[in-house]
Design a protein around this motif. Structure first.
Motif, mmCIF file in Angstrom:
data_model
loop_
_atom_site.group_PDB
_atom_site.id
_atom_site.type_symbol
_atom_site.label_atom_id
_atom_site.label_comp_id
_atom_site.label_asym_id
_atom_site.label_seq_id
_atom_site.Cartn_x
_atom_site.Cartn_y
_atom_site.Cartn_z
ATOM 1 N N GLN A 50 28.671 38.148 37.725
ATOM 2 C CA GLN A 50 29.746 37.467 38.463
ATOM 3 C C GLN A 50 31.068 38.226 38.399
ATOM 4 O O GLN A 50 32.066 37.758 38.951
ATOM 5 C CB GLN A 50 29.945 36.053 37.903
ATOM 6 N N ALA A 52 33.999 40.406 39.395
ATOM 7 C CA ALA A 52 34.451 40.789 40.730
ATOM 8 C C ALA A 52 35.518 41.883 40.638
ATOM 9 O O ALA A 52 36.389 41.863 39.769
ATOM 10 C CB ALA A 52 35.024 39.576 41.466
ATOM 11 N N ASP A 53 35.441 42.846 41.552
ATOM 12 C CA ASP A 53 36.437 43.916 41.675
ATOM 13 C C ASP A 53 37.052 43.778 43.060
ATOM 14 O O ASP A 53 36.548 44.311 44.055
ATOM 15 C CB ASP A 53 35.749 45.273 41.516
ATOM 16 N N PHE A 54 38.133 43.012 43.149
ATOM 17 C CA PHE A 54 38.714 42.706 44.455
ATOM 18 C C PHE A 54 39.347 43.926 45.109
ATOM 19 O O PHE A 54 39.652 43.892 46.310
ATOM 20 C CB PHE A 54 39.754 41.593 44.314
ATOM 21 N N VAL A 57 36.043 45.689 47.758
ATOM 22 C CA VAL A 57 35.191 44.698 48.413
ATOM 23 C C VAL A 57 34.384 45.380 49.509
ATOM 24 O O VAL A 57 34.923 46.197 50.276
ATOM 25 C CB VAL A 57 36.047 43.552 49.009
ATOM 26 N N THR A 69 29.422 47.319 46.426
ATOM 27 C CA THR A 69 29.792 45.956 46.044
ATOM 28 C C THR A 69 29.551 45.016 47.227
ATOM 29 O O THR A 69 29.385 45.447 48.374
ATOM 30 C CB THR A 69 31.265 45.870 45.625
ATOM 31 N N LEU A 72 32.415 39.757 47.656
ATOM 32 C CA LEU A 72 33.337 39.291 46.615
ATOM 33 C C LEU A 72 33.658 40.380 45.598
ATOM 34 O O LEU A 72 34.250 40.103 44.556
ATOM 35 C CB LEU A 72 32.736 38.082 45.901
ATOM 36 N N GLY A 73 33.277 41.603 45.875
ATOM 37 C CA GLY A 73 33.552 42.717 44.974
ATOM 38 C C GLY A 73 32.626 42.788 43.778
ATOM 39 O O GLY A 73 32.903 43.494 42.810
ATOM 40 N N ARG A 74 31.494 42.074 43.804
ATOM 41 C CA ARG A 74 30.552 42.101 42.683
ATOM 42 C C ARG A 74 29.637 43.307 42.799
ATOM 43 O O ARG A 74 29.196 43.673 43.898
ATOM 44 C CB ARG A 74 29.742 40.802 42.642
#
Length: 646
Positions: A50, A52-54, A57, A69, A72-74
């Protein structure tokens, strides 16, 4: 005696045979990697499922995110590792449920006619049920519990696998070694799982691999619909669903997830094919070791002529087997029974040897099978009795009758190689029989197996015990079959043409071995043969059978020297071992009439040179004097007179 020269060739193990196949090896390595990454996802995954790396994206592959990714940047690679867990768990549940149901049911349907009559219609019914409807009902009932849905899928796929198991097992169930296992007294469960199942494991594995592939696609589809793993937990189906929503922005997300699903499905199918082929090679691959050659140094004596033996005294050993008026029939036209054995009577005392002689089709083997309680499908005893130690075997239940086989009554056939399961070593065969009849442990049964191999005069029993059937000569295989028969310490041995498939030298050795074993164990022997030499060598008394009837009985030397029935005389006159050099052998005209075509009077009338009107008018009874009986209306001379019978 056949020396077993040369060590048996060692066959490569299953893993080695599997790794020799590039496609199967690659599939195995891929699946092992998937399982390893799923099990150790917290260790190998660079990010949490879970996390996330915003700032990145819908990113494509990079050094920070190997597979990019999502929206959600996951990290896709991390989520693939964690998402493999529910996928593999669902596959495992489905395959286990399907196999646990289908394999026992399919084997039972193949080996038991009564079970098959219930299973086949039930399988047809279950296969008509729409799977998707059932899965949706299960998910609604169990609050979208994926494990319950996959278990239900296993139940739904089991009927198809039942058909595969049943069809494959029906073929193997007709093999001679399966019939031999019944004769040795093995139970139905042992026969099914030890002798039938290993031979059909190939098609089962292939179909289980297809079940696994179906389960993976089904699990992915349910998660795609949001009916399995609850969001935001990672799942392959959920990742495909996420990728489908952003296809207009980026297509890359579908590639790693779709590739993982597709490659896993392909790997499962390829691995199933590879394991099937490797398993089949394990029992079908011929030996590359030293060829086993039978010895030619044994004595040439044996099947050359009669041996002077008299009939047992009336007050001698107790009667072990008494057959009285035995009649066996098959269903004939219009449902009327057609006899194949007609009013056969004889008795066999403990320690005695009785021979049954006659042409093919006279009912010799059918008589032996009736005593064993192993008549062919459709045949049944319609009259008479078979008393074993005074108990009527025809009145026993199936379980009680099966308890006689191997322990009280043993059997060897003319084709010992066909009676040995090619998947197991000689020692395994014998140890299994020992454990079945004595309840011994594995180590004790193994030691007893080696003792039995020594008892049947096989050299180096330890090494022979490690051999497979294809590494044995004919004489060695017959000795191994004898060792299996002796495992239950039987009191009666039924030997059906035990020397027919062997050369003359080995025939003499087997006959001599039977005499020796009889002296050592005290067992009685019922020898079924068409060879007067073997009967004269081994048997005190003889029955001559023709067209389902006993036409003459008495002491063997007496019958050979002065036969009272024209059929007995015709058989003796045509025997090369009893002929005179330079004198043409007499051959009886015609052949044995088939069941249902027997004449109302003497069955031999059409071939008899002495036939009279009275012979065909009514059935002929057996007349006995001084222990010598004959089903004939006249006394024939000691040798057929020279006359023109045209």
């Amino acid at each position: 005696m056949e020396p077993a020269a040369g060590a048996p060739a060692r066959r490569p193990g299953l893993a080695r045979r599997l790794l020799r196949r590039p496609a199967a090896a690659a599939a195995l390595l891929y699946l092992a990697a998937v399982v390893l990454l799923a099990a150790l996802a917290p260790v190998f995954a660079p990010y949490g499922p879970q996390a996330a790396d915003f700032a990145h994206v819908l990113a494509t592959p990079s050094a920070d995110h190997w597979l990019g990714t999502d929206a959600l940047g996951r990290d896709i690679a991390s989520r693939l590792m964690f998402g493999a867990r529910p996928a593999l768990l669902g596959v495992l549940v489905t395959v286990l449920v399907s196999a646990v149901i289908a394999i026992p049911v399919g084997l039972s349907a193949a080996l038991a006619g009564g079970v098959d009559r219930v299973v086949s219609p039930l399988v047809d019914l279950l296969m008509s049920i729409p799977a998707i409807v059932v899965l949706l009902m299960v998910l609604a009932t169990f609050d979208q519990e994926l494990a319950a849905a996959m278990a239900a899928l296993g139940v739904l796929t089991a009927p198809g696998l039942v058909r595969v198991v049943r069809a494959a097992a029906l073929t193997v169930a007709g093999e001679p070694y399966v019939a031999a296992a019944r004769v040795y007294g093995f139970g139905g469960v042992t026969i099914a799982f030890r002798h039938v199942l290993p031979r059909i494991v190939g098609p089962i594995l292939v179909n289980l691999s297809l079940v696994a592939a179906t389960a993976l696609l089904t699990e992915t589809g349910l998660n795609f619909l949001g009916l399995g793993v609850h969001l935001p937990e990672a799942s392959w189906g959920g990742m495909v669903a996420d990728a489908s929503t952003v296809m207009n922005q980026q297509n890359w997300m579908l590639v790693p997830t779709g590739a993982a699903v597709a490659c896993t499905v392909i790997a499962l199918v390829l691995l199933g094919d590879g394991v099937r082929d490797a398993t089949a090679e394990g029992w079908a691959r011929p030996s590359s070791g030293t060829r086993i050659r039978p010895s030619r140094d044994a004595a040439k004596e044996g099947a050359r002529g009669p041996r002077a033996k008299g009939a047992p005294p009336v007050d001698g050993p107790p009667v072990l087997l008494r057959v009285d008026g035995l009649t066996v029939a098959f269903p004939g036209p219009g449902g009327r029974p057609t006899p194949v054995i007609d009013d056969v009577s004889f008795e066999l005392r403990a320690g005695e040897t009785l021979g049954i002689v006659g042409e093919s089709g006279c009912g010799k083997t059918m008589t032996g099978r009736a005593v064993l309680g192993l008549l062919p499908d459709g045949a049944h005893v319609v009259g008479g009795s078979i008393l074993v130690d005074g108990a009527d075997a025809t009145a026993m239940g199936r379980r009680e009758r099966a308890g006689l086989r191997g322990s009280t009554i043993a059997f060897i056939s003319q084709e010992p190689m066909a009676a040995l399961d090619p998947l197991f070593t000689v020692g395994s065969h014998i140890a299994e029989a020992v454990r079945t009849h004595t309840g011994a442990g594995r180590a004790q049964a193994r030691r007893r197996a080696i003792e039995l191999l020594g008892q049947v005069r096989l050299p180096d029993p330890d090494r022979v015990a490690k051999m497979y059937p294809h590494q044995l000569s004919g004489g060695m295989a017959q000795r191994a079959a004898l060792a299996i028969a002796l495992a239950g310490s039987p009191r009666l041995l039924i030997a059906d043409e035990p020397t027919t498939a062997l050369d003359v030298t080995v025939q003499a050795e087997i006959l001599r071995l039977l005499r020796t074993l009889q002296r050592e164990t005290g067992m009685a022997i019922l020898l079924i043969s068409h060879d007067w030499g073997a009967v004269g060598e081994l048997c005190e008394r003889t029955l001559v059978m023709y067209a389902g009837q006993v036409v003459e009985s008495g002491p063997t030397p007496t019958i050979i020297a002065a036969p009272r029935h024209p059929y007995s005389e015709g058989l003796l006159a045509a025997n090369p071992q009893l002929g005179t050099p330079g004198v043409t052998l007499r051959v009886m005209p015609g052949g044995v009439p088939a069941p249902g075509e027997w004449p109302p009077g003497c069955h031999f009338a059409a071939r008899c040179p002495y036939v009279m009107d009275a012979c065909t008018a009514h059935p002929v009874a057996v007349a006995e004097t001084a222990g010598h009986g004959s089903r004939c209306l006249r006394q024939v001379p000691a040798r057929m007179i020279e006359a023109d019978h045209d």
